[in-house]
Design an enzyme around this catalytic site. Structure first.
Site, mmCIF file in Angstrom:
data_model
loop_
_atom_site.group_PDB
_atom_site.id
_atom_site.type_symbol
_atom_site.label_atom_id
_atom_site.label_comp_id
_atom_site.label_asym_id
_atom_site.label_seq_id
_atom_site.Cartn_x
_atom_site.Cartn_y
_atom_site.Cartn_z
ATOM 1 N N GLU A 142 56.743 -26.979 107.968
ATOM 2 C CA GLU A 142 55.542 -26.554 108.917
ATOM 3 C C GLU A 142 55.518 -25.307 109.405
ATOM 4 O OE1 GLU A 142 54.920 -29.794 111.437
ATOM 5 O OE2 GLU A 142 53.657 -28.747 112.890
ATOM 6 N N HIS A 192 48.822 -21.906 115.578
ATOM 7 C CA HIS A 192 49.140 -22.532 114.354
ATOM 8 C C HIS A 192 48.333 -22.206 113.159
ATOM 9 C CE1 HIS A 192 50.871 -26.096 112.616
ATOM 10 N NE2 HIS A 192 49.715 -26.269 112.176
ATOM 11 N N LYS A 213 57.081 -36.477 118.290
ATOM 12 C CA LYS A 213 57.109 -35.804 116.867
ATOM 13 C C LYS A 213 57.240 -34.247 117.030
ATOM 14 C CE LYS A 213 55.166 -33.842 113.162
ATOM 15 N NZ LYS A 213 54.716 -32.591 112.816
ATOM 16 N N ASP A 215 71.915 -36.307 107.957
ATOM 17 C CA ASP A 215 70.948 -37.438 107.490
ATOM 18 C C ASP A 215 69.973 -37.397 108.531
ATOM 19 O OD1 ASP A 215 69.493 -39.727 107.039
ATOM 20 O OD2 ASP A 215 71.274 -40.848 106.698
HETATM 21 C C1 MEV Z 1 52.747 -30.982 115.676
HETATM 22 O O1 MEV Z 1 53.668 -30.837 114.499
HETATM 23 C C2 MEV Z 1 53.629 -31.147 116.975
HETATM 24 C C3 MEV Z 1 52.523 -31.312 118.106
HETATM 25 O O2 MEV Z 1 51.765 -32.068 117.861
HETATM 26 C C4 MEV Z 1 53.711 -31.976 119.202
HETATM 27 C C5 MEV Z 1 52.937 -32.292 120.484
HETATM 28 O O3 MEV Z 1 51.618 -32.678 120.529
HETATM 29 O O4 MEV Z 1 53.461 -32.311 121.679
HETATM 30 C C6 MEV Z 1 51.958 -30.071 118.637
#
Ligand code: MEV
Length: 423
Positions: free
Chosen positions: A82, A374, A260, A276
């Protein structure tokens, strides 16, 4: 001591970056060749790792710069598909750098194996009998791994409880094993299987599952950082981050995405070191739910001086010996780049990257939004997908950004136009 502050690192060529890292952490020619792909990790080696191998799938390895962890400057290898992740980690490490970077602590490397005993006539008495045999059980476990014991690790304690399930009451035995610098799955699974016949004898029941628990809550790592409002974009950004934090603490839909983002950083370092990723991810999400409600793994607060203070507490079952951590040349290289000598050091680095990653996401979300940064990187991928030559990519991305149109169709159009011009 190596340094981690390399202003403009992202502007260098791949070769210049490798040479800088090589100089900083004394990489050998063989190690540099590995990074350059001159001596690729071959499919024959891969064939030893998993089954039915038909090829290898490479992923980019980036270096997050600017990390200062427990007073030591560290270059952090990250493997991830990513865009933006390595850049965000480096930027936030820079924001934290002047105010001390990251400080970590570790609960120790205790892992847990579960032994499930079913068909027990007298589960509470069986539980008592297991406890009566605690020393023999631990002795039996330790006889299975004299090497671990010689390094100061081994089975330390047991926990036993009766689990009332829909079908029947079951006796569950936990083996608590200090696995030191190993992740420990093989060790604790071997021990759990080894004690099974003895447990059946004691309980007059039947042992069914004998397996590690990935909820490694006796192997916790904590990371903490302090960031001044100036370093993060001002007081308003701080206040907005605090509100974003509340959202993640009280809403599981947001908490999942918040976490995430943390795992973007964590899994990238876990993968780079041959550990892992699924074990760490399972532990993280189970831990995020320990109160009965899924919530954020980090906390952001404001200290008495108005600085933003972040903390992350997370199970971290990673090792530096055994499995791919030892056999994969890139994993060895990653450990060398970080100068890591213990699983505790590695856990601290991983948690610091997770905290920085979360701050990066919250900072962007609480100000200009995530897409601006991004999409520029995403545009690079789109340009490659659309068939741009490497030498054309920068110009195409610049144009797409200027025209505020970062869609595949538009980039394809730009690639076609640029190619025609070149011809
Ligand atoms: C994207 O890979 C991760 C985010 O969505 C994390 C978040 O929203 O805190 C930008």
């Amino acid at each position: 001591m190596s340094k981690s502050r390399f202003p403009g690192f992202y502007r260098l060529s791949v070769e210049e970056r490798v040479n800088l890292v090589a100089q900083e952490v004394n990489l050998t020619k063989e190690e540099k060749d590995l990074l350059f792909g001159v001596t690729p990790f071959s499919v024959d080696r891969g064939d030893f790792m998993i089954e039915n191998v038909v090829g290898m799938m490479p992923l980019p390895l980036g270096i997050a710069v600017n990390f200062k962890i427990n007073g030591k400057e560290i270059l952090v290898p990250m493997v991830i598909e990513e865009p933006s992740v390595v850049a965000a980690a480096s930027n936030m490490a820079r924001a934290a750098y002047e105010s001390g970077g990251f400080t970590t602590s570790y609960s120790g490397s205790m892992m847990r194996a579960q032994v499930q005993v079913v068909d027990v006539a007298d589960p509470y008495a069986a539980m008592a009998r297991i406890y009566e045999h605690r020393s023999s059980i631990l002795e039996l476990c330790n006889s299975k791994d004299p090497t671990l014991v010689s390094f100061g690790g081994g089975a330390r304690d047991i926990e036993v409880f009766v689990l009332h399930t829909q079908k029947q009451p079951m006796v569950i035995l936990h083996l608590l094993v200090d696995t030191r610098d190993a992740m420990g799955a093989n060790t604790v699974n071997t021990m759990a299987e080894a004690v099974a016949p003895f447990i059946e004898q004691i309980t007059a029941g039947r042992v069914l599952l004998r397996i590690i628990s990935n909820l490694a809550d006796r192997r916790l790592v904590r990371a903490r950082t302090v960031v001044t409002p100036e370093a993060i974009g001002g007081h308003e950004v701080v206040e907005n981050i605090l509100l974003a934090q509340q959202f993640a603490e009280f809403d599981p839909y947001r908490a999942a995405t918040h976490n995430k983002g943390i795992m973007n950083g964590i899994s990238a370092v876990v993968l780079a070191t041959g550990n892992d990723t699924r074990a760490v991810e399972a532990g993280a999400h189970a831990y995020a739910c320990r109160s009965g409600r899924y919530m954020s793994l980090t906390r952001w607060e404001k200290d008495g001086e108005g600085n933003l203070v972040g903390t992350l507490e997370i199970p971290m079952a990673v090792g530096i010996v055994g499995g791919a951590t030892k056999s994969h040349p890139f994993a060895q290289l990653a450990l060398k780049i970080m100068g890591v000598h213990t699983a505790e050091d590695l856990a601290g680095i991983i948690a610091s990257v997770g905290l920085a990653q979360n701050l990066g996401a919250l900072r962007a979300l609480a100000s200009e939004g995530i897409q601006q940064g991004h999409m520029a990187l995403h545009a690079r991928n789109l340009a490659i997908m659309a068939g741009a030559e490497i030498t054309q990519v920068d110009e195409i991305v610049k144009q797409a950004i200027a025209e505020k149109n970062i869609t595949y169709d538009h980039i394809l159009e730009l690639v076609k136009r640029t190619s025609t011009r070149v011809l």
